[in-house]
Design a protein around this motif. Structure first.
Motif, short mmCIF file in Angstrom:
data_model
loop_
_atom_site.label_atom_id
_atom_site.label_comp_id
_atom_site.label_asym_id
_atom_site.label_seq_id
_atom_site.Cartn_x
_atom_site.Cartn_y
_atom_site.Cartn_z
N LEU A 95 0.94 -1.11 -0.08
CA LEU A 95 -0.02 -0.05 0.03
C LEU A 95 0.72 1.05 0.03
CD1 LEU A 95 -2.62 1.39 0.37
CD2 LEU A 95 -2.49 1.20 2.73
N GLN A 96 1.82 1.16 0.79
CA GLN A 96 2.93 2.49 0.93
C GLN A 96 3.53 2.62 -0.56
OE1 GLN A 96 2.42 3.66 4.09
NE2 GLN A 96 3.77 5.61 2.80
N GLN A 97 3.95 1.69 -0.88
CA GLN A 97 4.56 1.79 -2.25
C GLN A 97 3.69 2.24 -3.32
OE1 GLN A 97 7.82 -1.15 -3.03
NE2 GLN A 97 6.88 -2.20 -1.53
N VAL A 98 2.23 1.76 -3.44
CA VAL A 98 1.38 1.86 -4.33
C VAL A 98 0.94 3.67 -4.21
CG1 VAL A 98 -0.89 1.89 -4.91
CG2 VAL A 98 0.28 -0.15 -4.61
N CYS A 99 1.06 3.91 -3.06
CA CYS A 99 0.60 5.40 -2.83
C CYS A 99 1.72 6.48 -2.89
CB CYS A 99 0.42 5.59 -1.24
SG CYS A 99 -1.38 5.15 -1.08
N PHE A 124 -8.54 -7.59 5.19
CA PHE A 124 -9.86 -7.06 5.32
C PHE A 124 -10.65 -6.85 6.61
CE2 PHE A 124 -14.58 -7.28 4.26
CZ PHE A 124 -14.52 -6.25 3.64
N ARG A 125 -10.06 -7.79 7.14
CA ARG A 125 -10.80 -7.80 8.59
C ARG A 125 -9.91 -7.35 9.77
NH1 ARG A 125 -16.06 -9.52 7.87
NH2 ARG A 125 -15.94 -11.14 6.43
N SER A 131 -7.42 3.04 9.17
CA SER A 131 -6.60 4.14 9.55
C SER A 131 -5.16 3.94 8.51
CB SER A 131 -6.40 3.98 11.12
OG SER A 131 -5.92 2.80 11.21
N ASP A 132 -4.92 2.62 8.62
CA ASP A 132 -3.54 2.48 7.36
C ASP A 132 -3.73 3.14 6.20
OD1 ASP A 132 -2.30 1.35 9.35
OD2 ASP A 132 -2.48 -1.01 8.71
N ILE A 133 -4.89 2.70 5.54
CA ILE A 133 -5.21 3.49 4.33
C ILE A 133 -5.28 4.95 4.52
CG2 ILE A 133 -6.73 3.50 2.14
CD1 ILE A 133 -7.73 0.70 2.88
N ARG A 134 -6.06 5.53 5.25
CA ARG A 134 -6.11 6.88 5.49
C ARG A 134 -4.78 7.48 5.60
NH1 ARG A 134 -9.67 6.82 9.50
NH2 ARG A 134 -11.24 6.59 8.32
N GLU A 135 -4.19 6.86 6.41
CA GLU A 135 -2.68 7.54 6.83
C GLU A 135 -1.80 7.55 5.46
OE1 GLU A 135 -1.10 6.19 10.52
OE2 GLU A 135 0.94 6.00 9.28
#
Ligand code: C2E
Ligand code: MG
Ligand code: MG
Ligand code: MG
Length: 283
Positions: A95-99, A124-125, A131-135
């Protein structure tokens, strides 16, 4: 005799079990090292609109080469990451690298549409998911409309009410939602209208022999017309030849992903691959 044979079989089974457990454990250890060294990276595969031949978006797919430089399939290492408590680290690294990549593409004015990333059942659960995605979104100052999640039917069906809540939260954040490998799981059609999903991705196994097997053709047509009626978009996975793509176009499935157009590639190469697909396929 029978008894002896039975016992031998049992021992054989036992040895094999042991070997299997050993190799799983050894892969988990290598994965842990790989995570510490940050050597797991996303590659990106295009989705194309076959009416125009233009790319419309991307899927991020985790890539890992072992210590000998040999690629290990995510179909292998993702389940091991789940079993050994490493999936959260794999997920947040991707996710980090994608962002970061999205930020770079935004800065270059490269219009890539959106990037979908895969979430396994545990991710997913995970109570920290939102919060990780938001960050990650805030840290990289990206527009959430560029992000999409892919979740399988079975992941959602585990606990339907909970899944609907998680999906709604993701949608409220501005992300798009896809159901991955659609048709292989056990979701009931009645749930489909309750899940706030944007896209169904028809599993590659139905596309493989689409033009050779009338059962697969019937299943794909049924999924496409159902999706149209529900107002959900469709992506066909694993399109490898022009016959499949032609057939999909005829039945109104216009968004496809597959080796016919492009294989997954590193983020740095992606803009060139994107241009190449436009030159090859756009009319
Ligand atoms: P998926 O999400 O269904 O991804 C599509 C898979 O089909 C990818 O395999 C892709 O390389 C492959 N593919 C695309 N077009 C074609 C085609 O035309 N022919 C064939 N034969 N294959 C095609 P890949 O990259 O090996 O990933 C396998 C699975 O591993 C993914 O299936 C997904 O479930 C999982 N995965 C990959 N990356 C991640 C990740 O970052 N996180 C999680 N949780 N799972 C991931
Ligand atoms: Mg996927
Ligand atoms: Mg899939
Ligand atoms: Mg799959």
């Amino acid at each position: 005799h029978a008894k002896e044979k039975g016992r031998n079989n049992y021992q054989f089974f036992d040895v094999r079990m042991n070997e299997h457990a050993q190799s799983q454990l050894s892969m988990a250890n290598k994965l842990r090292i790989a995570l510490n060294r940050n050597v797991i990276h996303p590659h990106y595969q295009l989705k194309v609109d076959i009416r125009t031949g233009k790319p419309i978006g991307l899927e991020a797919l985790a890539r890992w080469n072992d210590e000998n430089g040999k690629p290990v399939s995510p179909a292998k290492f993702i389940p091991i990451a789940e079993e050994h408590g490493l999936i959260a680290r794999v997920g947040s690294s991707i996710l980090q690298q994608v962002c970061v990549q999205i930020r770079m593409w935004q800065d270059m004015n490269f219009e890539f549409g959106s990037v979908a990333f895969n979430l396994s059942a545990q991710q997913f659960r995970d109570p920290n998911l939102l919060s990780d995605i938001r960050e990650a979104i805030e840290d990289n100052k990206i527009d959430p409309k560029h992000l999409e999640v892919e979740v399988t039917e079975n992941t959602m069906m585990d606990d339907v009410e909970d899944a609907i809540q998680i999906l709604s939260n993701l949608k409220d954040m501005g992300l798009k939602i896809s159901i991955d490998d659609f048709g292989t799981g056990y979701s009931s059609l009645s749930y489909l209208k309750r899940f706030p999903v944007d896209t169904l991705k028809i599993d590659r196994s139905f596309i493989n022999e689409l033009t050779l097997d009338s059962d697969d053709a019937a299943i794909v047509s049924a999924i496409v017309s159902m999706a149209q009626k529900l107002g959900v978009s469709i992506v066909a996975e694993g399109v490898e030849n022009i016959e499949q793509s032609q057939y999909l176009k005829e039945i109104g499935c216009y968004h496809v992903q597959g080796y016919l157009y492009a294989k997954p590639c590193a983020g740095g190469e992606l803009p060139l691959v994107w241009e190449h697909v436009i030159r090859e396929f756009a009319e």
